[in-house]
Every structure is written in structure tokens, then in C-alpha cells.
Scaffold this motif. Structure first.
Motif, PDB file in Angstrom:
ATOM      1  N   ASP A 180      -1.327  -6.318  -6.160  1.00 32.49           N
ATOM      2  CA  ASP A 180      -1.610  -5.320  -6.776  1.00 32.49           C
ATOM      3  C   ASP A 180      -3.173  -4.889  -7.598  1.00 32.49           C
ATOM      4  O   ASP A 180      -3.761  -4.361  -8.057  1.00 32.49           O
ATOM      5  CB  ASP A 180      -0.710  -4.445  -7.687  1.00 32.49           C
ATOM      6  CG  ASP A 180      -1.129  -3.127  -8.150  1.00 32.49           C
ATOM      7  OD1 ASP A 180      -2.185  -2.159  -7.272  1.00 32.49           O
ATOM      8  OD2 ASP A 180      -0.433  -2.594  -9.218  1.00 32.49           O
ATOM      9  N   CYS A 214       1.974  -7.445 -10.462  1.00 30.19           N
ATOM     10  CA  CYS A 214       2.040  -8.485  -9.594  1.00 30.19           C
ATOM     11  C   CYS A 214       0.793  -8.889  -9.144  1.00 30.19           C
ATOM     12  O   CYS A 214      -0.251  -7.728  -8.275  1.00 30.19           O
ATOM     13  CB  CYS A 214       2.727  -7.510  -8.258  1.00 30.19           C
ATOM     14  SG  CYS A 214       2.751  -8.296  -6.349  1.00 30.19           S
ATOM     15  N   SER A 248       1.022  -1.499  -0.191  1.00 33.91           N
ATOM     16  CA  SER A 248       0.382   0.192   0.050  1.00 33.91           C
ATOM     17  C   SER A 248       0.519   1.108   0.143  1.00 33.91           C
ATOM     18  O   SER A 248       2.481   1.762   0.878  1.00 33.91           O
ATOM     19  CB  SER A 248      -0.908  -0.381   1.158  1.00 33.91           C
ATOM     20  OG  SER A 248      -1.833   1.314   1.505  1.00 33.91           O
ATOM     21  N   LEU A 292       4.940   1.681  -4.802  1.00 36.78           N
ATOM     22  CA  LEU A 292       3.952   0.840  -4.483  1.00 36.78           C
ATOM     23  C   LEU A 292       5.286  -0.511  -4.184  1.00 36.78           C
ATOM     24  O   LEU A 292       4.847  -1.069  -3.094  1.00 36.78           O
ATOM     25  CB  LEU A 292       2.906   0.220  -5.257  1.00 36.78           C
ATOM     26  CG  LEU A 292       2.250  -0.626  -4.451  1.00 36.78           C
ATOM     27  CD1 LEU A 292       1.650  -0.485  -3.227  1.00 36.78           C
ATOM     28  CD2 LEU A 292       0.824  -1.695  -5.670  1.00 36.78           C
ATOM     29  N   CYS A 293       6.244  -1.187  -4.766  1.00 35.45           N
ATOM     30  CA  CYS A 293       6.866  -1.169  -4.491  1.00 35.45           C
ATOM     31  C   CYS A 293       8.145  -1.330  -3.927  1.00 35.45           C
ATOM     32  O   CYS A 293       9.032  -2.315  -2.737  1.00 35.45           O
ATOM     33  CB  CYS A 293       8.026  -1.905  -5.535  1.00 35.45           C
ATOM     34  SG  CYS A 293       6.600  -2.691  -7.073  1.00 35.45           S
ATOM     35  N   CYS A 317       6.274  -2.283  -0.311  1.00 35.69           N
ATOM     36  CA  CYS A 317       5.369  -3.512  -0.358  1.00 35.69           C
ATOM     37  C   CYS A 317       7.045  -4.330   0.941  1.00 35.69           C
ATOM     38  O   CYS A 317       7.907  -4.466   0.332  1.00 35.69           O
ATOM     39  CB  CYS A 317       5.872  -4.054  -1.394  1.00 35.69           C
ATOM     40  SG  CYS A 317       4.970  -6.307  -1.743  1.00 35.69           S
ATOM     41  N   VAL A 323      -1.748  -5.576 -14.198  1.00 31.64           N
ATOM     42  CA  VAL A 323      -0.224  -5.069 -12.981  1.00 31.64           C
ATOM     43  C   VAL A 323       0.710  -5.965 -13.450  1.00 31.64           C
ATOM     44  O   VAL A 323       0.110  -7.229 -13.455  1.00 31.64           O
ATOM     45  CB  VAL A 323      -1.471  -5.093 -11.761  1.00 31.64           C
ATOM     46  CG1 VAL A 323      -2.217  -3.888 -12.286  1.00 31.64           C
ATOM     47  CG2 VAL A 323      -2.108  -6.446 -11.387  1.00 31.64           C
ATOM     48  N   VAL A 353      -2.789  -0.093  -8.858  1.00 35.17           N
ATOM     49  CA  VAL A 353      -1.685   0.981  -8.343  1.00 35.17           C
ATOM     50  C   VAL A 353      -0.820   1.507  -9.732  1.00 35.17           C
ATOM     51  O   VAL A 353      -0.885   2.448 -10.150  1.00 35.17           O
ATOM     52  CB  VAL A 353      -1.293   1.316  -6.662  1.00 35.17           C
ATOM     53  CG1 VAL A 353      -0.265   2.129  -6.820  1.00 35.17           C
ATOM     54  CG2 VAL A 353      -2.459   1.247  -6.090  1.00 35.17           C
TER      55      VAL A 353
END
Length: 295
Positions: free
Chosen positions: A237, A234, A205, A277-278, A281, A232, A241
Motif C-alpha cells: 500500500d 501492507c 490499486s 483495496l484488499c 488485490c 498502513v 490508501v
């Protein structure tokens, strides 16, 4: 470019509100069959295995067999992941469809929801499915998932009840203390029926803490297509995002060759997370570089 698996979300509706899953922010959506076939026809060039979920439960769909027919037509194998609450909505002919390779049932969904069902009412259809698989001699896998062995959200009381019931049903000794001490990845209950263990994980997130760089299996072992058609990198996700592209507008090939996807892939190969986002994570760190994806 080839993938071990592509996640295609048939629906983003799961019918529950598990405390270990993220709040769904996108509008409820079911992928139309015609569009699904378009996606599958493109995905077939990149993989042989389709996981029919991201956050939704495919067993909530009354026309699930139609999606499985399309996968079978294109020579692809299906993975069905479910909470187990909707097993009774699907006939065995659908659950044992020739395209289905594996059914994952998240057993810890039971005690993470407010429900009127008793534990026995919940677990009985799960056990009946396993028994019917044995009776019909079906070769697909049934993976009973207990992903709650962490210390912070310990579910020892629920697991004690669960292990006792599974021991009775399969005549396999399951020691609560031994499982917590030895932390096995799986225990065989019957032919191609496995009890699979793991811990809760934090969904990525933009509101998470900064975890920094690292590699990931996104765009390397798998990608995901949301019910909306967004691609996406992944399977975690769920809100799109990192939208690499929309299959309503572009081909899968062009999306995967696009700048955003290629920059991410190059970054991961160099141990760098280029997307925010990564960077936020923690899942990419939990296996210390081992090649694992969510099954």
C-alpha cells in the motif's frame, strides 16, 4: 501483537522509473532522523526486523548510516532493498553496517529502465559487493532478485545475459532452460549469496478488477510505515490508501488497537477482505494461502 517484520520507508524516492512498479502519486518525502528514531523506538516492541523500504530506495540517501545507527542502538536488524543503481553512493562500511541482516538487489530493474549504463557497468558494482562481502568475511545475506519469470512479460534474453555473467563470476552453472522449467525459488551462488526467483506481480490499486475475499499477511506478519508517517497494513500500500493512522499524531499502539485495524485483522482471520483495496488485490491469491511476504 508481534510482527515478523515492519517496513519503515526512509524515503519514497527510488531514482528510477521501473515499468513493473506503480507510478508514485505521493509527494517526494524523506523521513527525518529524529522522527525515524521515534518510530523505531515504538516498533521495537513489535518486531526485531525492519525493512527500510516500501517503494523508495534507501541507498539514495547520503545519510543512510545515521538510520542504521539508530536501528543498531535499538537492537533491530535492517533489510536494505535496492535497484543496485546506487551501490556506488554508499561505502562498504555502511552497506556492511552491523545492523544490516540482508541486502536485496532487484536485478531486473536494469532492463526495465531507460539508462545510459551498459549491462557490465550496472552489474560490476553488484559483483564487487559480493566479492567484498567474501573478502571481509561478513555474515549478512545478499539476495540477488530475478522476479521476472512470468510468461506474459518474459525476459529470457536479458536473463540469458545475466545468468551467463553470474555463472562466470561465481563459477556456478546456471541453465536458462532448466531454471524456466524447474522454477527454483533460489540458487546458492556463494556463502549467503543467493539468486532468488519469482514472477512479476500486480500492485494493488482501486483501479484493479474485483478479486473478492481472502486472507492476507498484512497486520498479521507485517505492517508498514510510509515516509510521511502514515501507518498502513501492507507493504504494497505505497500510496497509503488504507491509512490506519499517522505516527505524527498517535502512537503505534493506539493505531494498531484502532477500529479500522482491528476490523481488517478480524476479517483476514475469517478469510474476508473488508477493505476495497484488499478486494482489488491479486497478490493475496498468488500463493494459495501460503504464508509469504515480500522480502
Amino acid at each position: 501483537m508481534k510482527f515478523y517484520r515492519i517496513y519503515i520507508e526512509l524515503t519514497n524516492v527510488c531514482g528510477l522509473s521501473c515499468s513493473f512498479c506503480p507510478t508514485k502519486n505521493l509527494p517526494s518525502k524523506q523521513m527525518e532522523l529524529a522522527f525515524f528514531e521515534s518510530v523505531v523506538s515504538q516498533a521495537a516492541a513489535y518486531t526485531k526486523e525492519i525493512a527500510c523500504h516500501v517503494v523508495g530506495d534507501p541507498l539514495t540517501l547520503p545519510n543512510l548510516s545515521g538510520y542504521l545507527d539508530i536501528l543498531y542502538k535499538h537492537g533491530l536488524r535492517a533489510i536494505l532493498t535496492t535497484s543496485g543503481y546506487f551501490l556506488k553512493k554508499q561505502p562498504y562500511d555502511t552497506l556492511f553496517h552491523p545492523s544490516v541482516k540482508q541486502i536485496n538487489i532487484s536485478l531486473n530493474a536494469f532492463n526495465k529502465n531507460d539508462t545510459r549504463l551498459t549491462f557490465e557497468q550496472y552489474i560490476s558494482p553488484v559483483l564487487a559487493l559480493c566479492e567484498e562481502k567474501k573478502k571481509q568475511g561478513k555474515e549478512l545475506f545478499i539476495n540477488l532478485r530475478v522476479w521476472n519469470l512470468d510468461e506474459m512479460m518474459s525476459e529470457r534474453s536479458f536473463n540469458e545475459t545475466l545468468f551467463k555473467r553470474l555463472s562466470q563470476a561465481f563459477d556456478v552453472p546456471l541453465s536458462l532452460d532448466e531454471i524456466y522449467h524447474q522454477r527454483p525459488k533460489s540458487i546458492r551462488l556463494a556463502s549467503k549469496v543467493l539468486l532468488h526467483f519469482d514472477e512479476y506481480f500486480e500492485w494493488p490499486s482501486l483501479n484493479n478488477p474485483f478479486y473478492g475475499d481472502g486472507t492476507c499477511q498484512g497486520l498479521q506478519s507485517h505492517i508498514a510505515v510510509l515516509a510521511s508517517g502514515k501507518v498502513v497494513p501492507c507493504c504494497l500500500d505505497s500510496d497509503g490508501v488504507i491509512e490506519l493512522g499517522d505516527l505524527h499524531e498517535n502512537s503505534l499502539e493506539s493505531i494498531l488497537k484502532g477500529n479500522r485495524a482491528q476490523e481488517m485483522l478480524a476479517g483476514f482471520k475469517a478469510g474476508k477482505a473488508v477493505e476495497e483495496l484488499c478486494q482489488k488485490c491479486s497478490y493475496k491469491e498468488r500463493f494459495n494461502g501460503e504464508l509469504k511476504i515480500r522480502s
